[in-house]
Design an enzyme around this catalytic site. Structure first.
Site: not given
Ligand code: PA5
Length: 439
Positions: A294, A315, A429
């Site tokens: 990310e 394996h 989303k």
């Molecule tokens: O690193 C990040 O910001 C994301 O992976 C969030 O942790 C994830 O999308 C969950 O978001 P939230 O805590 O707002 O529900």
């Protein structure tokens, strides 16, 4: 090139067939720039740099408050369900899995601490149904975590589990069994937690989900499982102080790691595989994948983070790694000492022809597998970075977590992206909401 610090080691000697020492040292000024952007909070996404100081900034009161809540939940629960997705559960799960007995859920004796289970990280109907079947028969509590407070997956799980709790214990008792961890002021979860008067913890504004394991997001579930969050923070603090003392590539492991992976990427290595040799680290690999995936995968850039567990996956994926497309490198996280001792017994008949291993413990054999695999992979064109920690405990996990976070910030800035946002996550989303008719 090897850096040793207090039971933590980084070696890039098995990269030197692919990248020369001079090439590595030639990016020192790029590293310096990236470090400056982090230090001066002048780079992209600089509103989200709170994680840099987390291990020292968290107050004793906050730690005590977390420990108190953990104890209160543990006292009334056989199971604690952590509801969250992405950065809102992976860090906690990584640490809990790494430190727990591998067969904790099957142990006969009553556990000293509740078993932590997870929900809201998928929308699998059968998964949640099966979880409810288990929870019908157990005393349980919920830790619901969402920074935005609006993420659909955990919101669905929370609505269903809250409903289940209220039917089982009544509304008043349910209040004692829910802790919410969310933003200080915004989001549906914040509103809900305030209205229902749930115990709450705040995720600092300047800490993004995947950098939040050292906030209540990670610390409360970890403490509820009986692990020492002070030790975890102290390992992270130790690493943060060490990384702050020296920025030179030859002395700073986060900078060396960031430099080497970027150079390899520029040379066509598009995939990094994080390798562990112990199954307890499988979710740690998932945490690392999210952190790097990310943070770096945007604007058409970034190394694809993958993960394997050896020797298991030798394996299955071993063939590909040894001889497939030569666009990969690997980073091994090696644990030098196992917690327990188990040796191969001598056998008079030796029908299985294993007596050559008699008397050796399994970690010794695993280490030779690790060394042999690294040699084979280097021969096969796969550069190998080796990170070792002395033992798998809270302290070294804290060190590893901070090391990978800091290296990720530096590496993302070297790549030229904002390592602290995730704009691409919104795309699915939008479509999902449209398909579901969300107004
Ligand atoms: O690193 C990040 O910001 C994301 O992976 C969030 O942790 C994830 O999308 C969950 O978001 P939230 O805590 O707002 O529900």
């Amino acid at each position: 090139m090897e850096i040793n610090y207090n039971g933590f080691k980084l070696s890039v000697k098995d990269v030197l067939n692919f990248v020369s020492k001079e090439e590595i040292l030639s990016v020192q000024s790029e590293i310096q720039n990236a470090e400056e952007l982090l230090k001066n909070k002048s780079g992209k996404g600089s509103d989200y740099l709170g994680w840099l100081e987390l291990p020292s900034n968290i107050s004793d009161d906050e730690i005590k408050n977390i420990e108190k809540s953990a104890k209160a939940l543990a006292n009334i629960s056989d199971i604690i369900v952590v509801i969250g997705i992405g950065g809102s559960y992976l860090g906690a799960r990584a640490v809990i899995d790494a430190l727990s007995n591998n067969f904790k859920s099957l142990q006969r004796k009553k556990l000293r601490y509740p078993l932590v289970l997870y929900a809201g990280e998928n929308i699998g109907e059968d998964y949640l149904y099966n979880l409810l079947e288990i929870l019908d028969k157990k005393d349980y509590s919920l830790i619901v975590i969402s920074k935005s407070g609006t993420t659909t997956e955990p919101a669905i799980a929370f609505r269903i589990l809250k409903n289940h709790l209220e039917k089982k214990y009544g509304k008043k008792q349910t209040r004692k069994r829910i802790v919410a961890i969310t933003d200080n002021s915004k989001g549906a979860l914040k509103k809900l937690a305030d209205t229902e008067k749930y115990k709450s913890f705040v995720i600092p504004d300047d800490v993004g989900g995947r950098y939040s394991v050292l906030t209540p997001v990670g610390l409360l579930p970890i403490a509820s499982s009986g692990f020492n969050i002070n030790e975890l923070l102290s390992g992270a603090k130790e690493m943060s102080e060490f990384l702050n003392t020296e920025t030179s590539l030859e002395k700073n492991p986060a900078n060396l790691y960031a430099a080497v992976r970027n150079i390899l990427h520029r040379k066509g290595k598009a995939i990094e595989i994080l390798v562990s040799y112990t199954p307890s680290m499988n979710i740690f690999i998932e945490w690392w994948k999210q952190l790097y995936g990310e943070s770096e995968g945007k604007e058409g850039k970034g190394i694809f983070p993958a993960g394997v567990n050896f020797t298991t996956d030798l394996h299955s994926m071993g063939q590909w790694i040894q001889e497939g497309t030569r666009n990969i490198f690997e980073t091994v996280v090696w644990i030098e000492n196992a917690k327990r001792n188990l040796t191969v017994p001598e056998d008079k008949q030796n029908l299985d022809e294993l007596n050559y291993l008699a008397g050796k413990n399994l970690n010794e054999i695993n280490e030779k597998a690790m060394l042999g695999t690294a040699m084979a992979h280097v021969d096969g064109g796969v550069p190998n970075i080796l990170i070792s920690i002395s033992e798998l405990n809270e302290y070294y996990l804290g060190m590893l977590i901070y090391f990978f976070e800091k290296a990720c910030g530096v590496s993302g800035y070297m790549l030229g992206v904002n390592p602290f946002n995730q704009p691409g996550v919104e795309m699915y989303k939008k479509n999902m909401f449209k398909l579901l008719g969300k107004k």
